[in-house]
Design a protein around this motif. Structure first.
Motif, short mmCIF file in Angstrom:
data_model
loop_
_atom_site.label_atom_id
_atom_site.label_comp_id
_atom_site.label_asym_id
_atom_site.label_seq_id
_atom_site.Cartn_x
_atom_site.Cartn_y
_atom_site.Cartn_z
N SER A 258 1.00 -1.04 0.23
CA SER A 258 0.14 0.05 -0.02
C SER A 258 0.74 1.29 -0.20
O SER A 258 2.12 0.95 0.36
N LYS A 259 0.35 2.38 -0.63
CA LYS A 259 1.10 3.56 -0.56
C LYS A 259 0.08 4.72 -0.39
O LYS A 259 -0.97 4.58 -0.66
N GLY A 260 0.56 5.60 0.52
CA GLY A 260 -0.23 6.94 0.90
C GLY A 260 -0.17 7.72 -0.46
O GLY A 260 0.50 7.62 -1.40
N GLU A 261 -1.24 8.83 -0.63
CA GLU A 261 -1.11 10.02 -1.35
C GLU A 261 0.19 10.44 -1.55
O GLU A 261 1.17 10.66 -0.39
N GLN A 262 0.77 10.60 -2.75
CA GLN A 262 2.20 10.92 -3.20
C GLN A 262 2.28 12.34 -4.00
O GLN A 262 1.10 12.66 -4.71
N VAL A 263 3.19 13.29 -3.81
CA VAL A 263 3.42 14.24 -4.75
C VAL A 263 4.69 14.18 -5.21
O VAL A 263 5.69 13.73 -4.37
N ARG A 264 5.13 14.83 -6.49
CA ARG A 264 6.44 15.14 -6.71
C ARG A 264 6.43 16.51 -6.79
O ARG A 264 5.56 17.20 -7.72
N LEU A 265 7.65 16.97 -6.15
CA LEU A 265 7.29 18.50 -6.22
C LEU A 265 9.06 19.03 -6.35
O LEU A 265 9.95 18.32 -6.15
N ARG A 266 9.18 20.32 -6.32
CA ARG A 266 10.13 21.07 -6.21
C ARG A 266 10.25 22.15 -5.24
O ARG A 266 8.87 22.37 -4.85
N HIS A 267 11.30 22.62 -4.53
CA HIS A 267 11.29 23.41 -3.40
C HIS A 267 12.39 24.34 -3.43
O HIS A 267 13.55 23.93 -3.92
N ILE A 268 12.28 25.53 -2.98
CA ILE A 268 13.45 26.37 -2.58
C ILE A 268 13.50 26.90 -1.09
O ILE A 268 12.39 26.97 -0.60
N LEU A 269 14.40 26.56 -0.57
CA LEU A 269 14.79 26.97 0.72
C LEU A 269 15.48 28.34 0.94
O LEU A 269 16.51 28.36 0.61
#
Length: 522
Positions: free
Chosen positions: A240-251
């Motif tokens: 099983s897998k939970g909801e997933q996102v593919r994202l970028r971020h800037i810190l």
């Protein structure tokens, strides 16, 4: 560092937590006196102990010191969310409450610390020394910059802590251990054995197993429905897998304890970068140029596919609320301000048993066959041992002699468990093997143990190398050492019991929001 944490670092911190969170009294120059009046709401303080306040500022200093120590041992940043999952804020607050209770008890009993003793403690503190000698200028500077206290305030707090420590020492001095108690302890712990063991782990034989043909898997699946269902339930997370996102971020990174001015400046910087993206500049390019996250900067801030629990709560909440292609407002986490852009999303999914039954059957067929090979080798070794060939001769240990245990999947090798008592719950360097342990203590002296034993999924062959019985001569020879050890244990027990009695009779109110498992970042 990105807001996620890799598994190796996670278990590194797990181990560190296990050894670092011990009972302490002194938090260094950041500790305080307790003379400030209590504000009406417990939300404005960390705790109230018999009407005396433990301030938020004091808690934050102690918590920051604890995190700094853990981060230093762990080799990097420690996410706030992970620290909270392990209950570190609550433990720090408990330590502060315990210290306050002991300080109050010492005061009530009239326990004092002289000016000479106080001065001697300050002069011997390395924090206040320069070139190995106490330096008044260093003392003043450290108090101003680190503790944010004047010397009189710091010395008043130190005097209270020293009195508390003296009280604990007085409690410990009441400890006694009788001759009967020593003998009972010896009978419990003086009956010992040392083993040479070889562990035959089926995982080490997996490479020898040929891929079963479909007909074999199908037949096994039909005959072992219960085993397949049990494996599925025990390993449901793998299917099983939970909801997933593919994202970028800037810190835009900040210090661990930023001032309000630093927060505002970092926030303004994040808004400036957001405007660049809104003005048409590519998110990935801005990340490469300006992000402070060295782990993802070169990839344009790319963090790949992740489930919600990978991130700290504030980051996760923002990321999973964004639409695909949407740019977030600046998001505050313990690392700083983030800009987030979601590129793809996957809904949660769970594979039903029927869809993976064949896959599980294949796993279990190979496991069964590997187990059969391991057992066969174990029985050959046991037979050779009974004929006089030692395990060390059959399976010389060519691995690092400092290895602390037989790891899963290790090739068979003879290891020495070292001496352990009959009261031990497991066998050193091996683990739980109750039948083997019972057989070993049934031996009157060194010799081969008959048959093959189990330790988890593995098969074990063993021989007794040293057998120590709890006889009177041995007791008399070890009595002095036993008394010292028993006395130390009794002193700790008395101190813990005394602290618990103080807690039971005290009026303690904690700021539960301060130590909650998760905390939202604004």
């Amino acid at each position: 560092m990105s807001p996620g944490l890799d598994a190796r670092r996670f278990f590194s911190y797990l181990f560190i937590f296990a050894i670092a969170l011990v009972f302490i009294l002194q938090f260094g120059p950041g500790s305080r006196g307790c003379n400030a009046p209590l504000t009406p709401s417990v939300k404005d303080a960390a705790a109230r102990v018999n009407g005396r306040e433990i301030s938020l500022a004091e808690f934050r200093r102690a918590y920051a010191q604890q995190l700094d120590a853990l981060r230093a041992r762990g080799g990097g940043d420690l996410p706030e969310a992970l620290a909270r999952q392990f209950g570190i804020p609550g433990r720090v607050l408990d330590q502060l409450i315990t210290t306050e209770l002991l300080e109050q008890a010492a005061e009530a009993h009239g326990i004092t610390v002289s000016d000479t003793e106080l001065l001697d403690a300050i002069r011997k503190d390395p924090t206040f020394q320069k070139d190995g000698r106490f330096d008044p200028e260093t003392y003043t500077q450290v108090l101003q910059a680190y503790a944010r206290k004047t010397p009189p305030d710091y010395e008043a707090g130190l005097r209270r802590r020293m009195a508390a420590q003296r009280l604990l020492a007085m409690v410990a001095d009441t400890a006694e251990v009788s001759e009967d108690e020593l003998r009972a302890r010896f009978l419990r712990e003086g009956d010992t054995v040392s083993l040479s063991v070889v562990k035959f782990d089926p995982a080490a034989y997996a490479g020898k197993i040929k891929q079963p043909i479909p007909a074999e898997v199908s037949a096994w699946e039909k005959a072992h429905g219960k085993e397949i269902a049990a494996y599925y339930e025990a390993n449901k997370g793998a299917y099983s897998k939970g909801e997933q996102v593919r994202l970028r971020h800037i810190l835009v990174r900040m210090n661990r304890d930023p001032s309000e001015d630093e927060k505002v400046k970092a926030h303004d910087r994040a808004l400036e970068l957001r405007k660049q993206i809104q003005g048409g500049k590519n998110f990935a390019e801005v990340a490469k140029e300006s992000s402070d996250d060295t782990g993802s900067k070169a990839q344009g801030g790319e963090l790949g596919w992740n489930e919600r629990n990978t991130f700290v709560p504030a980051f996760a909440q923002a990321a999973f609320n964004l639409k695909i292609g949407e740019l977030s407002e600046p998001v505050l986490t313990p690392f700083g301000w983030h800009l987030i852009e979601v590129e793809e999303k996957k809904p949660a999914e769970e594979k039903p048993l029927a869809a993976v039954s064949g896959e599980i059957a294949q796993i279990l067929v190979k496991k069964e066959r590997a187990s059969a090979l391991a057992e066969a080798d174990a029985r050959k070794a046991a037979a050779a041992l009974q004929k006089g060939t030692t395990l060390a001769t059959q399976f010389p240990d060519k691995k690092d002699q400092d290895a602390q245990s037989v790891e899963p999947g290790d090739r068979p090798r003879a290891i020495d468990t070292g001496s352990f008592p009959k009261s031990s719950s497991s066998i050193p360097r091996l683990g739980a093997a109750p039948e083997l342990q019972a057989a070993a203590f049934g031996m009157q002296g060194p010799g081969a143990l008959p048959g093959v034993y189990r330790s988890g999924d593995a098969f074990v062959v063993a021989e007794v190398t040293v057998r120590q019985h709890a006889d009177d001569a041995t007791f008399q020879a070890q009595k002095g050492e036993l008394r010292e050890e028993a006395l130390r244990q009794r002193q700790v027990e008395l101190q813990e019991s005394y602290v618990e009695s103080l807690k039971k009779s005290a009026r303690i109110v904690r700021n539960e929001e301060l130590v909650a498992p998760t905390v939202a970042e604004g």
